[in-house]
Design a protein around this motif. Structure first.
Motif, mmCIF file in Angstrom:
data_model
loop_
_atom_site.group_PDB
_atom_site.id
_atom_site.type_symbol
_atom_site.label_atom_id
_atom_site.label_comp_id
_atom_site.label_asym_id
_atom_site.label_seq_id
_atom_site.Cartn_x
_atom_site.Cartn_y
_atom_site.Cartn_z
ATOM 1 N N ARG A 88 37.295 49.670 22.776
ATOM 2 C CA ARG A 88 38.637 49.977 23.308
ATOM 3 C C ARG A 88 38.736 49.547 24.776
ATOM 4 O O ARG A 88 39.749 49.022 25.216
ATOM 5 C CB ARG A 88 38.922 51.479 23.224
ATOM 6 C CG ARG A 88 39.199 51.966 21.822
ATOM 7 C CD ARG A 88 39.819 53.355 21.835
ATOM 8 N NE ARG A 88 39.916 53.880 20.495
ATOM 9 C CZ ARG A 88 40.883 53.544 19.628
ATOM 10 N NH1 ARG A 88 41.828 52.714 19.986
ATOM 11 N NH2 ARG A 88 40.887 54.041 18.413
ATOM 12 N N LEU A 89 37.646 49.790 25.498
ATOM 13 C CA LEU A 89 37.650 49.367 26.909
ATOM 14 C C LEU A 89 37.670 47.841 26.997
ATOM 15 O O LEU A 89 38.363 47.260 27.829
ATOM 16 C CB LEU A 89 36.418 49.915 27.629
ATOM 17 C CG LEU A 89 36.374 51.429 27.808
ATOM 18 C CD1 LEU A 89 35.090 51.834 28.524
ATOM 19 C CD2 LEU A 89 37.587 51.898 28.606
ATOM 20 N N SER A 90 36.889 47.202 26.122
ATOM 21 C CA SER A 90 36.856 45.732 26.154
ATOM 22 C C SER A 90 38.249 45.163 25.926
ATOM 23 O O SER A 90 38.721 44.315 26.686
ATOM 24 C CB SER A 90 35.938 45.183 25.056
ATOM 25 O OG SER A 90 34.614 45.544 25.302
ATOM 26 N N LEU A 91 38.904 45.637 24.866
ATOM 27 C CA LEU A 91 40.223 45.067 24.538
ATOM 28 C C LEU A 91 41.281 45.517 25.543
ATOM 29 O O LEU A 91 42.095 44.726 26.006
ATOM 30 C CB LEU A 91 40.637 45.464 23.120
ATOM 31 C CG LEU A 91 39.772 44.916 21.978
ATOM 32 C CD1 LEU A 91 40.331 45.340 20.625
ATOM 33 C CD2 LEU A 91 39.688 43.397 22.051
ATOM 34 N N GLY A 92 41.266 46.810 25.881
ATOM 35 C CA GLY A 92 42.269 47.344 26.813
ATOM 36 C C GLY A 92 42.092 46.784 28.226
ATOM 37 O O GLY A 92 43.056 46.667 28.991
ATOM 38 N N GLY A 93 40.849 46.419 28.557
ATOM 39 C CA GLY A 93 40.561 45.897 29.899
ATOM 40 C C GLY A 93 41.381 44.654 30.218
ATOM 41 O O GLY A 93 41.524 44.276 31.391
ATOM 42 N N ALA A 94 41.921 44.043 29.190
ATOM 43 C CA ALA A 94 42.731 42.834 29.416
ATOM 44 C C ALA A 94 43.977 43.114 30.255
ATOM 45 O O ALA A 94 44.598 42.189 30.767
ATOM 46 C CB ALA A 94 43.132 42.215 28.075
ATOM 47 N N VAL A 95 44.338 44.395 30.408
ATOM 48 C CA VAL A 95 45.506 44.670 31.270
ATOM 49 C C VAL A 95 45.227 44.263 32.716
ATOM 50 O O VAL A 95 46.161 43.930 33.446
ATOM 51 C CB VAL A 95 45.966 46.166 31.290
ATOM 52 C CG1 VAL A 95 46.603 46.581 30.000
ATOM 53 C CG2 VAL A 95 44.875 47.078 31.706
ATOM 54 N N VAL A 96 43.967 44.294 33.121
ATOM 55 C CA VAL A 96 43.679 43.983 34.537
ATOM 56 C C VAL A 96 44.061 42.528 34.869
ATOM 57 O O VAL A 96 44.893 42.304 35.757
ATOM 58 C CB VAL A 96 42.206 44.304 34.892
ATOM 59 C CG1 VAL A 96 41.902 43.907 36.328
ATOM 60 C CG2 VAL A 96 41.938 45.779 34.664
ATOM 61 N N PRO A 97 43.496 41.530 34.152
ATOM 62 C CA PRO A 97 43.948 40.165 34.461
ATOM 63 C C PRO A 97 45.450 39.994 34.233
ATOM 64 O O PRO A 97 46.108 39.222 34.935
ATOM 65 C CB PRO A 97 43.136 39.283 33.510
ATOM 66 C CG PRO A 97 42.576 40.190 32.475
ATOM 67 C CD PRO A 97 42.439 41.538 33.125
ATOM 68 N N ALA A 98 46.000 40.720 33.248
ATOM 69 C CA ALA A 98 47.438 40.579 32.979
ATOM 70 C C ALA A 98 48.250 41.057 34.175
ATOM 71 O O ALA A 98 49.235 40.426 34.568
ATOM 72 C CB ALA A 98 47.820 41.373 31.734
ATOM 73 N N LEU A 99 47.839 42.163 34.772
ATOM 74 C CA LEU A 99 48.576 42.665 35.933
ATOM 75 C C LEU A 99 48.440 41.713 37.118
ATOM 76 O O LEU A 99 49.382 41.521 37.881
ATOM 77 C CB LEU A 99 48.090 44.063 36.309
ATOM 78 C CG LEU A 99 48.576 45.171 35.359
ATOM 79 C CD1 LEU A 99 47.990 46.523 35.751
ATOM 80 C CD2 LEU A 99 50.108 45.243 35.369
ATOM 81 N N ILE A 100 47.249 41.122 37.249
ATOM 82 C CA ILE A 100 47.045 40.203 38.380
ATOM 83 C C ILE A 100 48.074 39.063 38.332
ATOM 84 O O ILE A 100 48.751 38.765 39.317
ATOM 85 C CB ILE A 100 45.607 39.634 38.380
ATOM 86 C CG1 ILE A 100 44.624 40.763 38.663
ATOM 87 C CG2 ILE A 100 45.461 38.517 39.420
ATOM 88 C CD1 ILE A 100 43.169 40.341 38.663
ATOM 89 N N ILE A 101 48.247 38.460 37.166
ATOM 90 C CA ILE A 101 49.177 37.322 37.118
ATOM 91 C C ILE A 101 50.631 37.798 37.128
ATOM 92 O O ILE A 101 51.510 37.155 37.703
ATOM 93 C CB ILE A 101 48.876 36.348 35.937
ATOM 94 C CG1 ILE A 101 49.781 35.123 35.991
ATOM 95 C CG2 ILE A 101 49.003 37.008 34.600
ATOM 96 C CD1 ILE A 101 49.620 34.261 37.202
ATOM 97 N N THR A 102 50.889 38.984 36.545
ATOM 98 C CA THR A 102 52.269 39.476 36.544
ATOM 99 C C THR A 102 52.718 39.750 37.977
ATOM 100 O O THR A 102 53.758 39.254 38.428
ATOM 101 C CB THR A 102 52.371 40.788 35.722
ATOM 102 O OG1 THR A 102 51.800 40.553 34.441
ATOM 103 C CG2 THR A 102 53.807 41.234 35.555
ATOM 104 N N VAL A 103 51.920 40.544 38.695
ATOM 105 C CA VAL A 103 52.291 40.876 40.073
ATOM 106 C C VAL A 103 52.245 39.615 40.937
ATOM 107 O O VAL A 103 53.147 39.357 41.741
ATOM 108 C CB VAL A 103 51.344 41.968 40.634
ATOM 109 C CG1 VAL A 103 51.648 42.251 42.092
ATOM 110 C CG2 VAL A 103 51.470 43.242 39.799
ATOM 111 N N GLY A 104 51.197 38.794 40.731
ATOM 112 C CA GLY A 104 51.061 37.568 41.515
ATOM 113 C C GLY A 104 52.303 36.694 41.393
ATOM 114 O O GLY A 104 52.833 36.199 42.390
ATOM 115 N N SER A 105 52.799 36.530 40.188
ATOM 116 C CA SER A 105 53.918 35.601 40.013
ATOM 117 C C SER A 105 55.191 36.131 40.666
ATOM 118 O O SER A 105 56.089 35.361 40.993
ATOM 119 C CB SER A 105 54.139 35.266 38.539
ATOM 120 O OG SER A 105 54.468 36.429 37.843
ATOM 121 N N LEU A 106 55.269 37.441 40.879
ATOM 122 C CA LEU A 106 56.437 37.974 41.587
ATOM 123 C C LEU A 106 56.471 37.477 43.029
ATOM 124 O O LEU A 106 57.530 37.314 43.623
ATOM 125 C CB LEU A 106 56.402 39.508 41.583
ATOM 126 C CG LEU A 106 56.678 40.171 40.230
ATOM 127 C CD1 LEU A 106 56.502 41.676 40.325
ATOM 128 C CD2 LEU A 106 58.088 39.824 39.751
#
Ligand code: BGC
Length: 521
Positions: A202-220
């Motif tokens: 669950r941590l492995s799969l859920g951990g994908a939110v971290v890179p996702a947030l990086i690019i989401t916030v970054g692109s703003l």
């Protein structure tokens, strides 16, 4: 920063401009879009080798693996259900990249990155909390949509943003992020698989939110590329942006060329249909063959299935995850070599050197595995040195890929298309990449079962074919401004005949510059 090689003012364009902190930071942030792709590549293989994950979602696979008393190592992991889980994402990414083509062209490169980040984020959350297979599949499809958007827009963004002399290095930031994503995922899998209670997946799969947030916030925070702003009619803003990005006041020449490219691109109403015109033959060929060849290097056999592969070769489950970490590290470090060399030694040199290196290693691995496992897949007792030698060759192979087809498979397509077809052609690049990633993920275990050690010879054959192709058909593109690329094609011994004179940037004012592009052969 890499020294600038290739074409100087004497024989081509040399726009003024520096590698400003602004452009460097912008490109680093954008390149992080590669993290989501890499994280997913790295995480899937490890998770599908965790017993607790298999027991919960794929009990029949788990039972089969444990009931299998045959000693035929080649066929132990052959399961379509499991590979479907890994590869479903790539079909979603394929579809998304086609939609992303219009978003990227009409609304800008940055919006596609934002959409990609958000979709990936939702997918990661659903996967982390998954209770049933359908949740896993829905989650993975959202991850796929996210990757489709990001991989379509990030490479274009980087190639347009970068000063042409540093375009290779800055663009490869994308591949560097992919490799960092893979490595981090491998390391996390290693530790999470040890969590008592078996919920580490669950941590492995859920951990994908971290890179996702990086690019989401970054692109703003990112700004759009001048090329894309001009394409969307924001002329004033684009010029100011260009001055800021390049760090010099005198950007007129580059600006005028961007506007000219945009004018030409406005005449094209149907980018997709246009791709079929003869004058885009070289571009279309590359948009299809480069990603096809990239996947036919066989790299994802290692990336997805390294733990399974190493188990097959006789490592314990822990040791096999550990070896995946080692190959992941080699992948990151070798990518740095190409960041250093790509604008110095050129793309062709890296393609050809990396190809040769991969070819030798694939033949060696086939020979080693063949010698021990034979055709019946029964190795008997495997000495330790043997496993070490195989891992060593796999590492040399991975490094060859990591400074050639890995980064160049994203860089070259992003820099060779004229503006009017750039977004559509890049979608073709991503789609072809995804479909072959899907096919390899889907058929690898079956191929291993049937072709046995010959599988490595199969990929070796393709590496030979692609190296010959590069030698004859890919012109050198280092040091050539992106909107001047037509000249390179025009100068090529084979593709030249497809490029009409009016496609050349300066022919209109009688200022045709033929300095670019080394005749390849
Ligand atoms: C490829 C991926 C691959 C990765 C490995 C990328 O360029 O597109 O399929 O897994 O490199 O580093």
């Amino acid at each position: 920063m890499p020294a600038v090689g290739g074409i100087g003012p004497a024989n081509g364009k040399a726009y003024p401009g520096n590698l400003t902190p602004f452009v460097t930071i912008t490109c680093i942030v954008a390149a992080m879009g590669g993290l989501i792709f890499g994280y997913d590549i790295g995480i899937s293989g490890g998770v599908t080798s965790m017993d607790s994950f298999l027991k919960k979602f794929f009990p029949s696979v788990y039972d089969k693996q444990h009931a299998d008393t045959s000693t035929n190592q080649y066929c132990k992991f052959d399961s379509q259900t499991l590979t479907m889980f890994t590869s479903s994402l790539y079909l979603a990414a394929l579809l998304a990249s086609l939609v992303a083509s219009s978003v990227t062209r009409i609304f800008g490169r940055r919006l596609s990155m934002l959409v990609g980040g958000i979709l990936f984020c939702i997918g990661a959350i659903i996967n982390g909390f998954a209770e049933a297979v359908w949740m896993l599949i829905v989650g993975r499809m959202l991850l796929g949509f996210g990757i489709g958007f990001a991989n379509q827009s990030v490479p274009l963004y980087l190639s347009e943003m970068a000063p042409y002399k540093y375009r290779g290095a800055l663009n490869i930031g994308f591949q560097l992020s992919i490799t960092i994503g893979i490595l981090v995922a491998n390391v996390l899998n290693y530790f999470f698989s040890k969590i008592k209670g078996g919920w580490g997946w669950r941590l492995s799969l859920g951990g994908a939110v971290v890179p996702a947030l990086i690019i989401t916030v970054g692109s703003l925070f990112l700004t759009d590329t001048p090329n894309s702003m001009i394409e969307r009619g924001q002329l004033e803003g684009a010029k100011k942006k260009l001055i800021k990005i390049r760090g010099v006041e005198n950007v007129d020449e580059e600006y005028d060329d961007l506007v000219a490219a945009s004018e030409a691109s406005k005449k094209v109403e149907h980018p997709w249909r246009n791709l079929l015109q003869a004058k885009y033959r070289p571009h279309l060929t590359m948009a299809i063959l480069i990603p096809f060849f990239q996947q036919l290097t066989g790299i994802n056999v290692i990336m997805f299935y390294a733990p399974v592969l190493f188990k097959t070769i006789g490592f314990g489950s822990d040791a096999s995850l550990m070896s995946a970490v080692i190959t992941g590290l080699v992948n990151v470090l070798a990518t740095l070599v190409s960041i250093y060399g790509v604008d110095k030694w050129g793309r062709r040199f890296l393609f050809l050197e990396g190809g040769l290196q991969m070819l030798i290693c694939q033949i060696a691995v086939a020979a080693f595995i063949g010698a021990k496992f034979g055709v019946d897949g029964e190795p008997g007792e495997l000495p330790k040195w043997y496993a070490v030698v195989v891992v060593l060759f796999i590492c040399i192979y991975v490094s060859g890929f990591a400074w050639s087809w890995g980064p160049l498979g994203w860089l070259v397509p992003s820099e060779i298309f004229p503006l009017e077809i750039r977004s559509a052609a890049q979608s073709i690049n991503v789609s072809v990449n995804m479909i072959f990633t899907f096919l390899i993920a889907q058929v690898f275990l079956t191929m291993l079962c049937h072709l046995k050690f010959g599988l490595f010879l199969f990929f070796a054959f393709w590496v030979l074919v692609m190296s010959i192709f590069i030698y004859f058909f890919l012109p050198e593109t280092k040091g050539v401004p992106i909107e001047e690329m037509a000249i390179v094609w025009k100068n090529h011994w084979y593709w030249g005949k497809y490029i009409p004179d009016d496609a050349l940037p300066h022919v209109a004012n009688g200022n045709l510059e033929m300095g670019y592009g080394v005749k390849s052969v």
